[in-house]
Design an enzyme around this catalytic site. Structure first.
Site, mmCIF file in Angstrom:
data_model
loop_
_atom_site.group_PDB
_atom_site.id
_atom_site.type_symbol
_atom_site.label_atom_id
_atom_site.label_comp_id
_atom_site.label_asym_id
_atom_site.label_seq_id
_atom_site.Cartn_x
_atom_site.Cartn_y
_atom_site.Cartn_z
ATOM 1 N N ARG A 169 5.219 -9.493 28.096
ATOM 2 C CA ARG A 169 5.801 -8.328 27.417
ATOM 3 C C ARG A 169 4.791 -7.525 26.594
ATOM 4 O O ARG A 169 5.030 -6.366 26.303
ATOM 5 C CB ARG A 169 6.946 -8.770 26.501
ATOM 6 C CG ARG A 169 8.190 -9.195 27.261
ATOM 7 C CD ARG A 169 9.337 -9.424 26.306
ATOM 8 N NE ARG A 169 10.510 -9.965 26.989
ATOM 9 C CZ ARG A 169 11.628 -10.303 26.355
ATOM 10 N NH1 ARG A 169 11.718 -10.145 25.055
ATOM 11 N NH2 ARG A 169 12.656 -10.786 27.031
ATOM 12 N N ASP B 278 20.077 -4.560 13.242
ATOM 13 C CA ASP B 278 19.153 -5.258 14.148
ATOM 14 C C ASP B 278 17.731 -5.034 13.630
ATOM 15 O O ASP B 278 17.523 -4.187 12.756
ATOM 16 C CB ASP B 278 19.284 -4.709 15.579
ATOM 17 C CG ASP B 278 18.866 -5.736 16.624
ATOM 18 O OD1 ASP B 278 19.750 -6.370 17.223
ATOM 19 O OD2 ASP B 278 17.642 -5.928 16.835
HETATM 20 C C1 SAM Z 1 20.694 -11.222 22.631
HETATM 21 S S1 SAM Z 1 20.948 -9.967 21.423
HETATM 22 C C2 SAM Z 1 22.637 -10.247 20.957
HETATM 23 C C3 SAM Z 1 23.431 -8.971 20.929
HETATM 24 C C4 SAM Z 1 24.922 -9.153 20.650
HETATM 25 N N1 SAM Z 1 25.138 -9.771 19.369
HETATM 26 C C5 SAM Z 1 25.589 -9.919 21.744
HETATM 27 O O1 SAM Z 1 25.997 -11.071 21.531
HETATM 28 O O2 SAM Z 1 25.715 -9.409 22.846
HETATM 29 C C6 SAM Z 1 20.068 -10.635 20.006
HETATM 30 C C7 SAM Z 1 19.660 -9.559 19.007
HETATM 31 O O3 SAM Z 1 19.258 -10.194 17.784
HETATM 32 C C8 SAM Z 1 18.231 -9.414 17.210
HETATM 33 N N2 SAM Z 1 17.462 -10.217 16.250
HETATM 34 C C9 SAM Z 1 16.658 -11.272 16.488
HETATM 35 N N3 SAM Z 1 16.106 -11.716 15.356
HETATM 36 C C10 SAM Z 1 16.561 -10.919 14.365
HETATM 37 C C11 SAM Z 1 16.338 -10.864 12.958
HETATM 38 N N4 SAM Z 1 15.498 -11.694 12.339
HETATM 39 N N5 SAM Z 1 16.990 -9.912 12.245
HETATM 40 C C12 SAM Z 1 17.820 -9.042 12.862
HETATM 41 N N6 SAM Z 1 18.084 -9.040 14.183
HETATM 42 C C13 SAM Z 1 17.443 -9.963 14.922
HETATM 43 C C14 SAM Z 1 17.401 -8.975 18.400
HETATM 44 O O4 SAM Z 1 16.616 -7.841 18.122
HETATM 45 C C15 SAM Z 1 18.474 -8.722 19.460
HETATM 46 O O5 SAM Z 1 18.814 -7.371 19.553
#
Ligand code: SAM
Length: 285
Positions: free
Chosen positions: A51, A161
């Protein structure tokens, strides 16, 4: 690679031969990401080189070493944003894990609406909202439930996010809709945009979601305590210690009797602040 690791960012980088990353560079980068953003990438060497390689080259660095030196020393906001955009996994879709939405409509909403019948203010947070499908789904359920009463309620959904790329897409609110969206909702809550099969989220749903950048490793200091937190498929990337600390902060930021929903493939660990209600569904005592 599991399905959750699919990202649009991958596509941009795939035609490029990935750069090699030394053990030492891999270790200091993954340690930095884990400490500051919670995400455990210690077993994701291919993901990292896949990536980031193209961007590192494009920025003029000769390899991972000089890029990581600069990133860790300067903490340049643009490079930090790039790393987060590339290394977070933003996979999501409308109505994901529908059992949650049934429970939301049938149990949680009647409960919190009854509790707030006087102040008419609900406080719901989609923590780790990615490109917005989750908070927009919540908002559609809210509008559907409240009907013409919606105008008398403040039922705005906070959606946060750390990926700016994901949040930009969320704010744009333009999607290629899956068949799982009921046709009545498609016509009520979306508007066709152009001829390429894309739809825009209708203003009543879009304006009901407030998008913010927020790192879940930071203290939670929002104006209101929450009636309901969705934090689904986010903690799956965190180690147990980080997860336990975050769940503790969620609990402190929730009203007594408020709810926490996590992904169905995740576990909560032992948090005495919550009781189990249904799969991946918890209530604060
Ligand atoms: C797989 S997505 C989940 C989206 C949604 N909640 C769902 O279940 O479909 C995980 C998200 O968590 C966010 N994320 C990961 N670590 C994070 C952090 N420390 N603070 C805020 N967001 C975070 C990522 O950027 C990503 O967009």
């Amino acid at each position: 690679m599991d399905v959750n690791e699919q990202n649009t960012a991958d596509m941009a980088d795939t035609p490029f031969m990935p750069l090699a990353i030394s053990d030492a560079d891999f270790f200091r980068l993954t340690k930095f990401i884990q400490q500051h953003f919670g995400i455990d990438l210690s077993k994701k060497r291919h993901l990292i080189s896949g990536r980031l390689s193209y961007s590192i080259k494009t920025l003029g660095y000769s390899g991972f070493g000089p890029f990581i030196d600069h990133l860790l020393q300067e903490r340049n906001p643009e490079e930090m944003e790039l790393v987060l955009n590339k290394l977070t996994t933003n996979y999501t879709f409308f109505m994901r894990e529908q059992e949650h939405f049934h429970f939301f409509r049938n149990t949680i909403l009647p409960d919190i609406i009854q509790r707030h019948r006087k102040d008419r203010t609900l406080s719901i947070w989609s923590a780790g909202c990615a490109s917005g499908e989750e908070p927009y789904t919540i908002s559609m359920y809210l509008m559907d439930y409240l009907g013409s009463e919606a105008r008398n309620w403040d039922a705005r959904v906070l959606a946060t996010d750390i990926s700016q790329h994901a949040l930009d897409k969320a704010k744009e609110g333009r999607y290629n809709l899956p068949d799982t969206i009921p046709s009545a909702w498609k016509s009520r809550y979306f508007k066709a945009d152009g001829t390429d099969g894309y739809y825009l989220v209708a203003p009543q749903i879009r304006n009901n979601v407030i998008f913010r950048t927020f790192n879940l490793m930071e203290p939670i200091r929002f104006r209101l305590k929450f009636d309901l937190i969705f934090c689904r498929n986010v903690m799956i990337y965190f180690n147990q210690e980080t997860k336990d600390a975050l769940v503790g902060r969620f609990c402190d930021a929730t009203v007594p009797g408020g709810y926490l929903l996590i992904g169905h493939s995740e576990t909560l660990g032992k948090n005495p602040g919550y009781r189990y209600l249904a799969p991946a569904t918890f209530q604060k005592w």
